[in-house]
Motif scaffolding. Structure first.
Motif, PDB file in Angstrom:
ATOM      1  N   GLY A 119      95.255  82.229  42.712  1.00  0.00           N
ATOM      2  CA  GLY A 119      94.220  81.405  42.086  1.00  0.00           C
ATOM      3  C   GLY A 119      92.842  81.620  42.698  1.00  0.00           C
ATOM      4  N   LEU A 120      92.759  82.379  43.779  1.00  0.00           N
ATOM      5  CA  LEU A 120      91.466  82.631  44.427  1.00  0.00           C
ATOM      6  C   LEU A 120      90.740  83.759  43.689  1.00  0.00           C
ATOM      7  N   SER A 121      89.425  83.806  43.862  1.00  0.00           N
ATOM      8  CA  SER A 121      88.674  84.857  43.157  1.00  0.00           C
ATOM      9  C   SER A 121      88.786  86.208  43.867  1.00  0.00           C
ATOM     10  N   GLY A 122      89.207  86.216  45.117  1.00  0.00           N
ATOM     11  CA  GLY A 122      89.348  87.488  45.842  1.00  0.00           C
ATOM     12  C   GLY A 122      89.646  87.202  47.302  1.00  0.00           C
ATOM     13  N   GLY A 123      89.679  88.260  48.118  1.00  0.00           N
ATOM     14  CA  GLY A 123      89.855  88.082  49.556  1.00  0.00           C
ATOM     15  C   GLY A 123      91.302  87.908  49.989  1.00  0.00           C
ATOM     16  N   TRP A 124      92.252  88.285  49.112  1.00  0.00           N
ATOM     17  CA  TRP A 124      93.656  88.099  49.479  1.00  0.00           C
ATOM     18  C   TRP A 124      94.486  89.331  49.147  1.00  0.00           C
ATOM     19  N   SER A 125      95.591  89.462  49.869  1.00  0.00           N
ATOM     20  CA  SER A 125      96.623  90.458  49.552  1.00  0.00           C
ATOM     21  C   SER A 125      97.975  89.779  49.717  1.00  0.00           C
ATOM     22  N   ILE A 126      98.915  90.160  48.873  1.00  0.00           N
ATOM     23  CA  ILE A 126     100.300  89.674  49.030  1.00  0.00           C
ATOM     24  C   ILE A 126     101.205  90.897  49.086  1.00  0.00           C
ATOM     25  N   LEU A 127     102.039  90.949  50.116  1.00  0.00           N
ATOM     26  CA  LEU A 127     103.059  91.991  50.190  1.00  0.00           C
ATOM     27  C   LEU A 127     104.408  91.307  49.973  1.00  0.00           C
ATOM     28  N   ARG A 128     105.067  91.670  48.870  1.00  0.00           N
ATOM     29  CA  ARG A 128     106.409  91.133  48.621  1.00  0.00           C
ATOM     30  C   ARG A 128     107.421  92.109  49.212  1.00  0.00           C
ATOM     31  N   ALA A 129     108.250  91.587  50.116  1.00  0.00           N
ATOM     32  CA  ALA A 129     109.251  92.436  50.767  1.00  0.00           C
ATOM     33  C   ALA A 129     110.649  91.994  50.356  1.00  0.00           C
ATOM     34  N   ALA A 130     111.590  92.923  50.464  1.00  0.00           N
ATOM     35  CA  ALA A 130     113.004  92.574  50.279  1.00  0.00           C
ATOM     36  C   ALA A 130     113.508  91.931  51.580  1.00  0.00           C
ATOM     37  N   GLN A 131     114.757  91.509  51.604  1.00  0.00           N
ATOM     38  CA  GLN A 131     115.336  90.892  52.801  1.00  0.00           C
ATOM     39  C   GLN A 131     115.315  91.893  53.956  1.00  0.00           C
ATOM     40  N   PHE A 132     115.040  91.380  55.149  1.00  0.00           N
ATOM     41  CA  PHE A 132     115.063  92.246  56.329  1.00  0.00           C
ATOM     42  C   PHE A 132     116.531  92.532  56.679  1.00  0.00           C
ATOM     43  N   HIS A 133     116.769  93.615  57.427  1.00  0.00           N
ATOM     44  CA  HIS A 133     118.149  93.970  57.767  1.00  0.00           C
ATOM     45  C   HIS A 133     118.894  92.815  58.448  1.00  0.00           C
ATOM     46  N   ASP A 134     118.164  92.060  59.291  1.00  0.00           N
ATOM     47  CA  ASP A 134     118.875  91.025  60.062  1.00  0.00           C
ATOM     48  C   ASP A 134     119.142  89.755  59.244  1.00  0.00           C
ATOM     49  N   PHE A 135     118.823  89.776  57.969  1.00  0.00           N
ATOM     50  CA  PHE A 135     119.079  88.612  57.096  1.00  0.00           C
ATOM     51  C   PHE A 135     120.561  88.233  57.147  1.00  0.00           C
ATOM     52  N   ALA A 136     121.431  89.254  57.223  1.00  0.00           N
ATOM     53  CA  ALA A 136     122.884  89.016  57.201  1.00  0.00           C
ATOM     54  C   ALA A 136     123.354  88.214  58.412  1.00  0.00           C
ATOM     55  N   LEU A 137     122.583  88.258  59.502  1.00  0.00           N
ATOM     56  CA  LEU A 137     123.033  87.596  60.742  1.00  0.00           C
ATOM     57  C   LEU A 137     123.119  86.083  60.615  1.00  0.00           C
ATOM     58  N   GLN A 138     122.325  85.522  59.687  1.00  0.00           N
ATOM     59  CA  GLN A 138     122.343  84.057  59.555  1.00  0.00           C
ATOM     60  C   GLN A 138     123.710  83.546  59.107  1.00  0.00           C
ATOM     61  N   PHE A 139     124.535  84.453  58.551  1.00  0.00           N
ATOM     62  CA  PHE A 139     125.851  84.017  58.067  1.00  0.00           C
ATOM     63  C   PHE A 139     126.922  84.141  59.151  1.00  0.00           C
ATOM     64  N   GLU A 140     126.496  84.557  60.351  1.00  0.00           N
ATOM     65  CA  GLU A 140     127.456  84.733  61.448  1.00  0.00           C
ATOM     66  C   GLU A 140     128.004  83.380  61.915  1.00  0.00           C
ATOM     67  N   ASP A 141     127.132  82.374  61.980  1.00  0.00           N
ATOM     68  CA  ASP A 141     127.643  81.085  62.469  1.00  0.00           C
ATOM     69  C   ASP A 141     127.275  79.897  61.584  1.00  0.00           C
ATOM     70  N   ARG A 142     126.546  80.171  60.487  1.00  0.00           N
ATOM     71  CA  ARG A 142     126.271  79.067  59.554  1.00  0.00           C
ATOM     72  C   ARG A 142     127.311  79.110  58.444  1.00  0.00           C
TER      73      ARG A 142
END
Ligand code: NAP
Length: 247
Positions: A119-142
């Motif tokens: 919604g801004l007129s300028g001055g921004w960047s967005i980088l959309r990334a996929a899940q990081f490799h370590d995303f899977a680790l959250q399922f180790e003990d949750r």
């Protein structure tokens, strides 16, 4: 140049601080553990003295949409207001491929963050990334039940956090570009398989059980919304290569 890195103590933030320093930049870390809460203007504004650009790699540990929207909304608005006071002309945010489309659970906060910037007129960047490799680790003990680990049915294209940090540095050095090309890893994976392989290299007695989540969130995880489109930039490190570094 001098960059402020919000969330500079987190998984991506740490890699980004390192990448910036390796390229000869000065960095200031904005994190509560460093005494700066990015939702508190009185703490953020003085910390941005002399800063050329802000990279927002902060996050909140929640799956609750309201909480996520509250955090990313407040943090983004607080950072932008402080940037304006200092005349800082570039705000770089990290988002997630497919988050704005899914717009549920944690992703609702990312959708809010993106909407504020777009919604801004300028001055921004967005980088959309996929899940990081370590995303899977959250399922180790949750999400645990005896030796069973519940993992949502989820298509992902995991990416190296160092490759995301390098892409962020290119963006912040290049100046505002709006929505940057998405970044993902070299190949698609199924989250339950990623967790299984992680448990296996750790010789864990635990087993991953894949379950479909209900609602818009579950559908988005399953239907490939989180996977790179045809114009994404692809990193080189595979999940298996990353796993080998975890032994
Ligand atoms: N993880 C992924 O797979 C993934 C994939 C794509 C995109 N992303 C995006 O990348 C960004 C970073 O994710 P991550 O997984 O690296 O996060 P993370 O490891 O959970 O780190 C979160 C960071 O945010 C800081 N933080 C939290 N609340 C704060 C507050 N109120 N004020 C200041 N700092 C605060 C934390 O430091 P303190 O606790 O010290 O405050 C920490 O440095 C997020 O925007 C996320 O949506 C993540």
């Amino acid at each position: 140049m001098k960059f402020a890195i919000a969330g500079g103590t987190g998984t991506l933030g740490k890699a980004t601080v390192l990448a910036a320093q390796e390229r000869g930049h000065n960095t200031v870390v904005l994190a509560r553990s460093r005494g700066i809460d990015i939702t508190v203007p009185e703490q953020v504004t003085p910390a941005l003295e002399g800063v050329d650009a802000v990279i927002d790699a902060s996050s909140v540990a929640t799956m609750d949409a309201k909480e996520s929207v509250r955090f990313f909304g407040k943090a983004t608005r607080t950072l932008l207001a402080a940037e304006q006071e200092h005349g800082i002309g570039h705000h770089v945010a990290v988002s997630i491929i497919g988050a704005a489309r899914i717009n549920a659970g944690y992703y609702a906060g990312k959708a809010t963050q993106e909407k504020i910037l777009r919604g801004l007129s300028g001055g921004w960047s967005i980088l959309r990334a996929a899940q990081f490799h370590d995303f899977a680790l959250q399922f180790e003990d949750r999400y645990a039940f005896a030796n069973i680990r519940l993992v949502p049915r989820m298509r992902a294209q995991p990416v190296s956090v160092d490759e995301v940090a390098a892409a962020l540095l290119e963006i912040v050095e290049g100046g505002p570009q709006g929505l940057a090309p998405d970044i993902a890893g070299p190949q698609e994976e199924r989250m339950a398989d990623m967790v299984r392989r992680y448990l296996s290299v750790k010789n864990s007695p635990n087993r991953a059980l894949e379950i479909p989540l209900p609602g818009r969130l579950g559908r988005g995880l399953r239907d490939g919304s989180l996977v790179a489109g045809p114009h994404a930039r692809l990193g080189t490190q595979t999940y298996n290569e990353w796993l080998a570094t975890q032994l």
